[in-house]
Enzyme design. Structure first.
Site, short mmCIF file in Angstrom:
data_model
loop_
_atom_site.label_atom_id
_atom_site.label_comp_id
_atom_site.label_asym_id
_atom_site.label_seq_id
_atom_site.Cartn_x
_atom_site.Cartn_y
_atom_site.Cartn_z
N ASN A 126 -105.13 69.71 -9.52
CA ASN A 126 -104.12 69.00 -8.32
C ASN A 126 -102.65 69.74 -8.22
O ASN A 126 -102.02 69.58 -7.53
CB ASN A 126 -104.04 67.63 -8.28
CG ASN A 126 -105.37 67.12 -7.50
OD1 ASN A 126 -106.33 68.28 -7.30
ND2 ASN A 126 -105.61 66.15 -7.57
N CYS A 131 -114.21 64.31 5.53
CA CYS A 131 -114.85 64.69 4.20
C CYS A 131 -115.66 63.44 3.98
O CYS A 131 -115.45 62.48 4.49
CB CYS A 131 -114.06 65.28 3.05
SG CYS A 131 -112.89 63.92 2.47
N ARG A 134 -109.11 61.26 6.31
CA ARG A 134 -108.15 62.16 5.68
C ARG A 134 -107.40 63.04 6.63
O ARG A 134 -107.38 64.36 6.59
CB ARG A 134 -108.86 63.00 4.54
CG ARG A 134 -108.97 62.33 3.35
CD ARG A 134 -109.75 63.05 2.45
NE ARG A 134 -108.71 63.60 1.30
CZ ARG A 134 -109.05 64.22 0.12
NH1 ARG A 134 -110.47 64.67 0.00
NH2 ARG A 134 -108.23 64.48 -0.67
N ASP A 167 -108.70 58.67 -7.77
CA ASP A 167 -109.25 59.74 -8.60
C ASP A 167 -110.13 59.19 -10.00
O ASP A 167 -110.85 59.91 -10.53
CB ASP A 167 -108.75 60.93 -8.90
CG ASP A 167 -108.57 61.79 -7.78
OD1 ASP A 167 -109.04 61.35 -6.58
OD2 ASP A 167 -107.64 62.77 -7.55
C1 UD1 Z 1 -104.48 64.33 -3.05
C2 UD1 Z 1 -105.56 64.68 -4.12
C3 UD1 Z 1 -106.74 63.95 -4.45
C4 UD1 Z 1 -106.15 62.33 -4.46
C5 UD1 Z 1 -105.24 61.97 -3.50
C6 UD1 Z 1 -104.95 60.59 -3.62
C7 UD1 Z 1 -104.94 67.19 -4.29
C8 UD1 Z 1 -105.48 68.50 -4.07
N1 UD1 Z 1 -105.80 66.25 -4.00
O1 UD1 Z 1 -105.46 64.17 -1.80
O2 UD1 Z 1 -107.57 64.27 -5.54
O3 UD1 Z 1 -107.36 61.79 -4.31
O4 UD1 Z 1 -104.21 62.89 -3.48
O5 UD1 Z 1 -104.15 60.34 -4.89
O6 UD1 Z 1 -103.81 66.89 -4.88
N2 UD1 Z 1 -103.05 60.31 5.08
C9 UD1 Z 1 -102.72 60.33 6.62
N3 UD1 Z 1 -102.11 61.11 7.16
C10 UD1 Z 1 -101.66 62.44 6.49
C11 UD1 Z 1 -101.97 62.59 5.09
C12 UD1 Z 1 -102.59 61.64 4.38
O7 UD1 Z 1 -102.96 59.23 7.08
O8 UD1 Z 1 -101.20 63.28 7.07
C13 UD1 Z 1 -103.71 59.53 4.41
C14 UD1 Z 1 -105.27 59.75 3.90
O9 UD1 Z 1 -106.13 59.56 4.89
C15 UD1 Z 1 -105.20 58.75 2.89
C16 UD1 Z 1 -103.94 58.54 2.06
O10 UD1 Z 1 -103.17 59.07 3.27
O11 UD1 Z 1 -105.68 57.55 3.35
C17 UD1 Z 1 -103.78 59.45 1.04
O12 UD1 Z 1 -104.08 60.78 0.89
P1 UD1 Z 1 -103.13 62.05 0.55
O13 UD1 Z 1 -102.43 61.53 -0.57
O14 UD1 Z 1 -102.87 62.70 1.66
O15 UD1 Z 1 -104.59 62.84 -0.16
P2 UD1 Z 1 -104.48 64.36 -0.50
O16 UD1 Z 1 -103.26 64.82 -0.48
O17 UD1 Z 1 -105.45 64.87 0.40
#
Ligand code: UD1
Length: 426
Positions: free
Chosen positions: A23, A118, A123, A307
């Site tokens: 990550n 996913c 997400r 994770d």
């Molecule tokens: C990253 C990690 C993943 C980890 C996650 C949470 C990477 C490549 N992946 O995923 O391994 O499980 O952080 O620690 O670093 N959300 C929204 N709107 C947005 C973006 C996110 O509502 O625009 C929500 C998502 O649906 C989720 C939460 O925020 O419920 C956290 O997601 P996010 O931190 O964005 O996860 P990733 O960055 O995809």
């Protein structure tokens, strides 16, 4: 399709080396798009997601010289030949969204396929898009693509409604080349964000506060080449330590760094482990004891990482007592519970809470991996189940764990990769 055949019962004992963090590697690879000069990376894990990102960078016109043996790569994005990240690549890896910010900042335009849903939830990427709009970009979503344009982004103050890791990374990268200063509030604080900022600063960016909830980025006109070593993978380290705890063994992970996984180590101590941390290694010793069940509540860093949730659920399945696992980050991240039940686990799921009553013994069975970390939980359960456990769809594991079965074998586990199911496990 490859499967993992595990013969449970071996007590893990020994030392392994941590790999570089997936990550951190993915956003750092994407940050190479921000500069025309070479970015030289070391400690890159050899993983499917890293290869997919490198393919994506090549697709965009960057030159990528990667050496899988040494875990090094040099990426030179002297000129970009397209600003489109195609669906075929993005659909295989959601983190492809990380090219959006750098592409837009560097070339004034980016077309990135929407990642879609996913296995672990919807997400969305709305915060990534809102942030770019706040920086003056015109962003539309059309035909399954995000289309963003801005002749030059402008610094702004932006509050993120939800703490998002890749959202913070995308906006931080975009802001490096913006005109003026950007302040990101309610930013994610994961160590991988601080590592990305260290790399960007080595390239000439002016970022302060990365690793805290407020990140300030003073925009510069251009970034230059740099060398960067990717930080160790705290989720990989945590996974092997939990394996040590579940098998009542003794595991040392070298190159582990400190301060990366305090919340996880605290839970392992609560489970009865003796944990020793020094500058270069983390050791766990169960001295033959059965782990105690622990309660886990996932949260953004520095809270307990989502994770690591599946791995702790697996540990609770064979622990003494009852443990409650609450998932607050993703809305659909309990698919491994059903598979663990196939191994005889006693798990009751109510909404975002799983109540796990530990059993003396799990029974080996064929199980199906549903996502990366869920698969890790199944492998750990297989290590303590009797007879054989066959984990199907391990391409999920290959996305995030480097030489997984080799490392387990180094610790004395009986784990092998097979392409066809042997009779006894079918
Ligand atoms: C990253 C990690 C993943 C980890 C996650 C949470 C990477 C490549 N992946 O995923 O391994 O499980 O952080 O620690 O670093 N959300 C929204 N709107 C947005 C973006 C996110 O509502 O625009 C929500 C998502 O649906 C989720 C939460 O925020 O419920 C956290 O997601 P996010 O931190 O964005 O996860 P990733 O960055 O995809």
């Amino acid at each position: 399709m490859d499967k993992l055949l595990i013969e449970g019962g071996a007590r893990l004992n020994g030392t392994i080396c941590a790999s570089g963090a997936k990550n951190a590697a993915l956003p750092i690879l994407c940050s190479a798009l921000l500069s025309a000069e070479p970015l030289r990376l070391t400690n890159l894990p050899q993983l499917q997601d890293v290869r997919t990102t490198q393919r994506l960078l090549r697709e965009l016109g960057a030159e990528v010289e990667a050496d899988a043996e040494t875990g090094t790569a040099t990426i030179t994005a002297a000129t970009l030949t397209t600003h489109t990240a195609p669906y075929e690549l993005v659909k295989t890896m959601r983190a492809s969204i990380l090219v959006l910010g750098p592409l837009l900042a560097r070339s004034g335009e980016a077309r990135v396929s929407l990642p879609g849903g996913c296995a672990i939830g919807a997400r969305p990427v709305d915060i990534h898009l809102e942030g770019l709009r706040a920086m003056g970009a015109e962003v539309i979503v059309e035909g399954g693509f995000i289309h963003a344009r801005a002749s030059r982004l402008k610094g702004t103050r932006f509050f993120m409604d939800t703490v998002t890791v890749t959202g913070t990374e995308n906006l931080m990268m975009a802001a490096t080349l913006a005109e003026g200063t950007t302040v990101l509030e309610n930013a994610a604080r994961e160590p991988e964000i601080a590592d990305l900022a260290a790399c960007l600063n080595a390239m000439g960016a002016r970022i302060s506060g990365a690793g805290t909830a407020t990140i300030t980025v003073e925009g510069v006109d251009a970034l230059h080449g740099a060398d960067h070593r990717v930080l160790p993978d705290r989720i990989e380290i945590g996974t092997f330590l939990v394996a040590g705890a579940m098998t009542r063994g003794q595991v040392t992970v070298r190159g582990a760094g400190s301060g990366l996984l305090d919340a996880v180590l605290r839970k392992l101590e609560q489970a009865g482990a003796t944990v020793m941390v020094d500058d270069d290694a983390i050791s766990l010793d169960m001295a033959g004891r059965r782990p105690q069940a622990v309660d886990v509540h996932t949260a953004p860093f520095p809270g307990f990482p989502t994770d690591m949730q599946a791995q702790f659920m697996a540990m609770n399945c064979i622990a003494e007592g009852v443990g409650t696992v609450v998932e607050t980050v993703f809305e659909n991240r309990f698919m491994h519970a059903l598979e663990l039940q196939r191994l005889g686990a006693d798990i009751r799921v109510e909404g975002n809470t799983a109540i796990v009553r530990g059993r003396e013994q799990l029974q080996g069975a064929p199980v199906m991996a549903t996502d990366l970390r869920a698969s890790a939980g199944l492998v750990l359960a297989g290590l303590v189940a009797d007879r054989h456990t066959l984990v199907d769809r391990i391409y999920h594991l290959d996305r995030g764990y480097e030489r997984l079965e080799e490392k387990f074998r180094d610790l004395g586990a009986h784990v092998q990769r097979v392409t066809r199911a042997p009779q006894e496990a079918a």
